[in-house]
Motif scaffolding. Structure first.
Motif, PDB file in Angstrom:
ATOM      1  N   THR A   1       0.827  -1.198   0.000  1.00  0.00           N
ATOM      2  CA  THR A   1       0.000   0.000   0.000  1.00  0.00           C
ATOM      3  C   THR A   1       0.866   1.255   0.000  1.00  0.00           C
ATOM      4  OG1 THR A   1      -0.117  -0.082   2.417  1.00  0.00           O
ATOM      5  CG2 THR A   1      -1.897  -1.163   1.188  1.00  0.00           C
ATOM      6  N   LYS A   2       2.079   1.125   0.482  1.00  0.00           N
ATOM      7  CA  LYS A   2       2.989   2.264   0.554  1.00  0.00           C
ATOM      8  C   LYS A   2       3.616   2.519  -0.806  1.00  0.00           C
ATOM      9  CE  LYS A   2       6.917   3.863   3.300  1.00  0.00           C
ATOM     10  NZ  LYS A   2       7.786   3.558   4.453  1.00  0.00           N
ATOM     11  N   THR A   3       3.796   3.778  -1.159  1.00  0.00           N
ATOM     12  CA  THR A   3       4.420   4.111  -2.445  1.00  0.00           C
ATOM     13  C   THR A   3       5.631   5.023  -2.285  1.00  0.00           C
ATOM     14  OG1 THR A   3       2.925   6.001  -2.761  1.00  0.00           O
ATOM     15  CG2 THR A   3       2.239   3.869  -3.700  1.00  0.00           C
ATOM     16  N   GLU A   4       5.855   5.564  -1.094  1.00  0.00           N
ATOM     17  CA  GLU A   4       7.002   6.441  -0.867  1.00  0.00           C
ATOM     18  C   GLU A   4       8.007   5.741   0.038  1.00  0.00           C
ATOM     19  OE1 GLU A   4       5.977  10.297   0.496  1.00  0.00           O
ATOM     20  OE2 GLU A   4       4.670  10.755  -1.213  1.00  0.00           O
ATOM     21  N   PHE A   5       9.269   5.741  -0.398  1.00  0.00           N
ATOM     22  CA  PHE A   5      10.328   5.027   0.308  1.00  0.00           C
ATOM     23  C   PHE A   5      11.567   5.907   0.393  1.00  0.00           C
ATOM     24  CE2 PHE A   5       7.566   1.996  -1.737  1.00  0.00           C
ATOM     25  CZ  PHE A   5       7.340   1.042  -0.750  1.00  0.00           C
ATOM     26  N   ASP A   6      12.518   5.468   1.181  1.00  0.00           N
ATOM     27  CA  ASP A   6      13.820   6.137   1.191  1.00  0.00           C
ATOM     28  C   ASP A   6      14.678   5.644   0.025  1.00  0.00           C
ATOM     29  OD1 ASP A   6      13.570   7.670   3.700  1.00  0.00           O
ATOM     30  OD2 ASP A   6      13.478   5.689   4.632  1.00  0.00           O
ATOM     31  N   ILE A   7      14.611   4.340  -0.241  1.00  0.00           N
ATOM     32  CA  ILE A   7      15.440   3.730  -1.287  1.00  0.00           C
ATOM     33  C   ILE A   7      14.618   2.681  -2.022  1.00  0.00           C
ATOM     34  CG2 ILE A   7      17.438   2.209  -1.703  1.00  0.00           C
ATOM     35  CD1 ILE A   7      18.884   3.667   0.541  1.00  0.00           C
TER      36      ILE A   7
ATOM     37  N   ALA B   1      12.117  -0.412  -0.769  1.00  0.00           N
ATOM     38  CA  ALA B   1      11.291  -1.206  -1.679  1.00  0.00           C
ATOM     39  C   ALA B   1      12.225  -2.037  -2.551  1.00  0.00           C
ATOM     40  CB  ALA B   1      10.423  -0.310  -2.557  1.00  0.00           C
ATOM     41  N   LEU B   2      11.961  -3.337  -2.630  1.00  0.00           N
ATOM     42  CA  LEU B   2      12.756  -4.246  -3.453  1.00  0.00           C
ATOM     43  C   LEU B   2      11.867  -4.727  -4.597  1.00  0.00           C
ATOM     44  CD1 LEU B   2      15.358  -5.885  -3.934  1.00  0.00           C
ATOM     45  CD2 LEU B   2      14.415  -7.647  -2.408  1.00  0.00           C
TER      46      LEU B   2
ATOM     47  N   THR C   1       8.253   6.157  -5.281  1.00  0.00           N
ATOM     48  CA  THR C   1       9.213   7.250  -5.224  1.00  0.00           C
ATOM     49  C   THR C   1      10.187   7.025  -4.086  1.00  0.00           C
ATOM     50  OG1 THR C   1       7.841   8.638  -3.793  1.00  0.00           O
ATOM     51  CG2 THR C   1       7.537   8.876  -6.185  1.00  0.00           C
ATOM     52  N   ALA C   2      11.390   7.603  -4.242  1.00  0.00           N
ATOM     53  CA  ALA C   2      12.436   7.463  -3.227  1.00  0.00           C
ATOM     54  C   ALA C   2      13.497   8.516  -3.467  1.00  0.00           C
ATOM     55  CB  ALA C   2      13.040   6.073  -3.269  1.00  0.00           C
ATOM     56  N   ALA C   3      14.388   8.661  -2.495  1.00  0.00           N
ATOM     57  CA  ALA C   3      15.520   9.569  -2.660  1.00  0.00           C
ATOM     58  C   ALA C   3      16.595   8.973  -3.552  1.00  0.00           C
ATOM     59  CB  ALA C   3      16.107   9.916  -1.296  1.00  0.00           C
ATOM     60  N   LEU C   4      16.660   7.619  -3.597  1.00  0.00           N
ATOM     61  CA  LEU C   4      17.747   6.945  -4.296  1.00  0.00           C
ATOM     62  C   LEU C   4      17.249   5.631  -4.885  1.00  0.00           C
ATOM     63  CD1 LEU C   4      20.822   6.477  -4.929  1.00  0.00           C
ATOM     64  CD2 LEU C   4      20.999   5.452  -2.641  1.00  0.00           C
ATOM     65  N   ILE C   5      17.711   5.335  -6.102  1.00  0.00           N
ATOM     66  CA  ILE C   5      17.464   4.042  -6.732  1.00  0.00           C
ATOM     67  C   ILE C   5      18.791   3.299  -6.813  1.00  0.00           C
ATOM     68  CG2 ILE C   5      16.723   2.832  -8.825  1.00  0.00           C
ATOM     69  CD1 ILE C   5      14.928   5.216  -9.426  1.00  0.00           C
ATOM     70  N   ILE C   6      18.784   2.042  -6.408  1.00  0.00           N
ATOM     71  CA  ILE C   6      19.969   1.193  -6.523  1.00  0.00           C
ATOM     72  C   ILE C   6      19.714   0.167  -7.622  1.00  0.00           C
ATOM     73  CG2 ILE C   6      21.478  -0.457  -5.346  1.00  0.00           C
ATOM     74  CD1 ILE C   6      20.777   0.943  -2.717  1.00  0.00           C
ATOM     75  N   ALA C   7      20.586   0.162  -8.615  1.00  0.00           N
ATOM     76  CA  ALA C   7      20.459  -0.762  -9.745  1.00  0.00           C
ATOM     77  C   ALA C   7      21.181  -2.052  -9.414  1.00  0.00           C
ATOM     78  CB  ALA C   7      21.030  -0.140 -11.016  1.00  0.00           C
ATOM     79  N   ALA C   8      20.397  -3.116  -9.207  1.00  0.00           N
ATOM     80  CA  ALA C   8      20.939  -4.462  -9.004  1.00  0.00           C
ATOM     81  C   ALA C   8      20.365  -5.359 -10.096  1.00  0.00           C
ATOM     82  CB  ALA C   8      20.580  -4.983  -7.625  1.00  0.00           C
ATOM     83  N   ASP C   9      20.226  -4.787 -11.301  1.00  0.00           N
ATOM     84  CA  ASP C   9      19.526  -5.460 -12.389  1.00  0.00           C
ATOM     85  C   ASP C   9      20.455  -6.115 -13.406  1.00  0.00           C
ATOM     86  OD1 ASP C   9      20.324  -2.902 -13.129  1.00  0.00           O
ATOM     87  OD2 ASP C   9      18.579  -2.506 -14.395  1.00  0.00           O
TER      88      ASP C   9
ATOM     89  N   ILE D   1      20.758  11.636   0.542  1.00  0.00           N
ATOM     90  CA  ILE D   1      21.478  10.408   0.189  1.00  0.00           C
ATOM     91  C   ILE D   1      21.436  10.102  -1.300  1.00  0.00           C
ATOM     92  CG2 ILE D   1      21.205   9.379   2.464  1.00  0.00           C
ATOM     93  CD1 ILE D   1      18.921   7.684   1.300  1.00  0.00           C
ATOM     94  N   GLY D   2      20.566  10.771  -2.045  1.00  0.00           N
ATOM     95  CA  GLY D   2      20.532  10.565  -3.492  1.00  0.00           C
ATOM     96  C   GLY D   2      21.309  11.596  -4.276  1.00  0.00           C
ATOM     97  N   ALA D   3      21.881  12.569  -3.574  1.00  0.00           N
ATOM     98  CA  ALA D   3      22.619  13.639  -4.256  1.00  0.00           C
ATOM     99  C   ALA D   3      23.928  13.099  -4.812  1.00  0.00           C
ATOM    100  CB  ALA D   3      22.882  14.788  -3.293  1.00  0.00           C
ATOM    101  N   LEU D   4      24.335  13.650  -5.941  1.00  0.00           N
ATOM    102  CA  LEU D   4      25.517  13.135  -6.627  1.00  0.00           C
ATOM    103  C   LEU D   4      26.777  13.301  -5.798  1.00  0.00           C
ATOM    104  CD1 LEU D   4      26.294  11.747  -9.245  1.00  0.00           C
ATOM    105  CD2 LEU D   4      26.653  14.002 -10.281  1.00  0.00           C
ATOM    106  N   ASN D   5      26.885  14.385  -5.038  1.00  0.00           N
ATOM    107  CA  ASN D   5      28.110  14.578  -4.249  1.00  0.00           C
ATOM    108  C   ASN D   5      28.243  13.522  -3.149  1.00  0.00           C
ATOM    109  OD1 ASN D   5      25.933  15.725  -2.815  1.00  0.00           O
ATOM    110  ND2 ASN D   5      27.291  17.089  -1.673  1.00  0.00           N
ATOM    111  N   VAL D   6      27.133  12.968  -2.682  1.00  0.00           N
ATOM    112  CA  VAL D   6      27.186  11.863  -1.713  1.00  0.00           C
ATOM    113  C   VAL D   6      27.544  10.564  -2.423  1.00  0.00           C
ATOM    114  CG1 VAL D   6      25.821  10.455  -0.120  1.00  0.00           C
ATOM    115  CG2 VAL D   6      25.555  12.949  -0.127  1.00  0.00           C
ATOM    116  N   LEU D   7      26.891  10.292  -3.546  1.00  0.00           N
ATOM    117  CA  LEU D   7      27.109   9.039  -4.261  1.00  0.00           C
ATOM    118  C   LEU D   7      28.506   8.934  -4.858  1.00  0.00           C
ATOM    119  CD1 LEU D   7      23.673   8.738  -6.105  1.00  0.00           C
ATOM    120  CD2 LEU D   7      24.398   7.623  -3.975  1.00  0.00           C
ATOM    121  N   GLU D   8      29.124  10.060  -5.159  1.00  0.00           N
ATOM    122  CA  GLU D   8      30.488  10.022  -5.704  1.00  0.00           C
ATOM    123  C   GLU D   8      31.480   9.454  -4.691  1.00  0.00           C
ATOM    124  OE1 GLU D   8      30.931  14.039  -7.028  1.00  0.00           O
ATOM    125  OE2 GLU D   8      30.378  13.542  -9.104  1.00  0.00           O
TER     126      GLU D   8
END
Length: 433
Positions: free
Chosen positions: A8-14, A38-39, A179-187, A356-363
């Motif tokens: 039912t939830k649609t908003e996540f951190d990641i 969300a996985l 929606t989330a702050a960050l998407i992690i690609a494990a695809d 946590i989704g900002a590029l300067n953090v992910l770099e």
């Protein structure tokens, strides 16, 4: 059948896209920071945990095991994890009328006892473990389905992704949007998320297929992993747990056999008896008679290395970041390091109030992981090419190299720690206690 909570939830951190081994472990690692995860996985979980889906095994290095222990997964898989006590690497030969196959006089022997005192909690800690993928997947999903911070969205397929200044959105084929702050690609190595982000890759195909099978043998393996470098590619014999067949104990090993495509395709089409005959010509006599103890799989081998590991609101892990030749058995352990490093980068960013989704953090994650990935990816490629020739001069040089490393204790220790994923700047989840 695993119970899956109705979403039912649609908003996540990641949001993690890809529910394989790497994606599932990432969800558990990130969720321990009390983040909502969300996985998203296209296959039903019950299918992913079936041996028929994936009958392969995975090598877990001794440093990588620390992540499983800290995620409370190790108790669930330790009984199906076979310790690797020794690793024998040799410039191998096929059997002919004049010689046995298998071990040659030029080899390197890594003995786990050589690391006694260099490891932390247990001087009997092995170099690693061989674990069957199906029970490992089952243990991961069992933890995910009861974790309050993880929502498993499966089966569900991603249709599109949109990135904005403050959020990322994943649209699913069934019309739902997350929606989330960050998407992690494990695809995986054909990552659609990577392609959509415009991240370029270096990629080539090897003229090789990987053949995978479980074999039974007369003589116990005693925790020995062996890898023969044959002209057609590496031939690895990896120790597995014993199993029962009626009252009889079956000693088992996992076979990872790299072969030229033309030959491999012919081998795949053989009946069990002639296939086993071909095994004998490469296996050598040291484990006695061998027989197939399960289905056979084959898959093409390729090299993929992403130019970047991050983009705005996107981080690549595992095969999405790089896919390497299995010659050193380090692909999954690279993914483990990705997971642990990204865990630390996210925690550090949150601790000082950063997005946590900002590029300067992910770099920070990219700087941490890309050099190690490039070094090991190119190293495995060079090894495959170096040992994939039967040129006499080249063979002499590599045999001398094997002998020198085997004779030098400091070099052996370094390579054992490399195989154990215990070198470099380790993330907290992989550090010794």
């Amino acid at each position: 059948m695993a119970h899956i909570r109705v979403m039912t939830k649609t908003e996540f951190d990641i949001i993690i896209v890809g529910g394989g081994l790497a994606g599932g472990l990432t969800a558990l690692a990130i969720a321990r920071q009390n983040l909502a995860v969300a996985l998203v996985e296209g296959q039903p979980p019950d299918a992913l945990t079936d041996t028929a889906y994936d009958g392969r095994t995975t090598a877990i290095a001794y440093a990588s095991m620390r992540l499983f222990r800290r995620l409370d997964l190790w108790p669930a898989i330790k009984d199906v994890a076979e310790p690797i006590r020794d690793i024998l690497v040799t410039d191998g030969d096929r059997q002919t009328r004049f010689r046995d196959g298998g071990l040659s006089s030029f080899h390197m022997h890594f003995d786990s006892r050589g690391l006694a005192g260099d490891q932390t909690r247990d001087e009997e800690t092995p170099l690693g473990w061989i674990v069957e993928n199906a029970p490992m997947r089952a243990a991961i999903f069992e933890r995910i389905k009861t974790h309050a911070n993880i929502t498993l969205v499966a089966p569900a397929r991603r249709a599109a992704t949109a990135m904005t200044a403050g959020r990322a959105r994943v649209d699913l084929e069934d019309g739902r949007a997350l929606t989330a702050a960050l998407i992690i690609a494990a695809d995986g190595k054909q990552s659609a998320l990577r392609a959509e982000a415009g991240i370029r890759v270096n990629r080539w195909q090897y003229d090789q297929l990987g053949l995978v099978a479980t074999v039974a043998h007369q003589v116990p393996h005693d925790g020995f992993a062996q890898e023969y470098f044959l002209p057609s590619g590496p031939f690895a014999i990896l120790p597995m747990t014993d199993t029962k067949k009626g009252r009889k104990t079956l000693h088992r090993s996992s076979l990872v056999w790299t072969e030229k495509k033309r030959v491999a395709k012919a081998l795949v089409g053989l009946d069990d008896a002639p296939f086993t005959d071909e095994l004998h010509t490469r296996f050598g006599p040291y484990l006695g008679a061998v027989s197939l103890a399960g289905p056979r799989w084959s898959y093409p081998l390729s090299f993929t290395l992403s130019h970047l590991f991050v983009a705005p609101r996107l981080a690549l892990i595992g095969d999405a970041a790089r896919a390497i030749h299995p010659i050193a058995g380090q692909g999954f352990n690279l993914a483990i390091k990705d997971i642990a490093a990204l865990h630390d980068v996210i925690a550090e960013g949150r601790s000082v109030g950063l997005d946590i989704g900002a590029l300067n953090v992910l770099e920070n994650y990219q700087r941490w992981r890309r050099f190690d990935s490039v070094s090991l990816a190119l190293g495995t490629d060079v090894l495959n090419r170096l040992f994939g020739t039967n040129n006499g001069a080249v063979r002499m040089v590599r045999d001398v190299g094997l002998g020198l490393v085997n004779a030098a204790a400091p070099l052996r220790t370094f390579f054992m720690r490399q195989a154990g994923a215990d070198v470099g700047d380790l993330p907290t989840l992989l550090q010794a206690d």
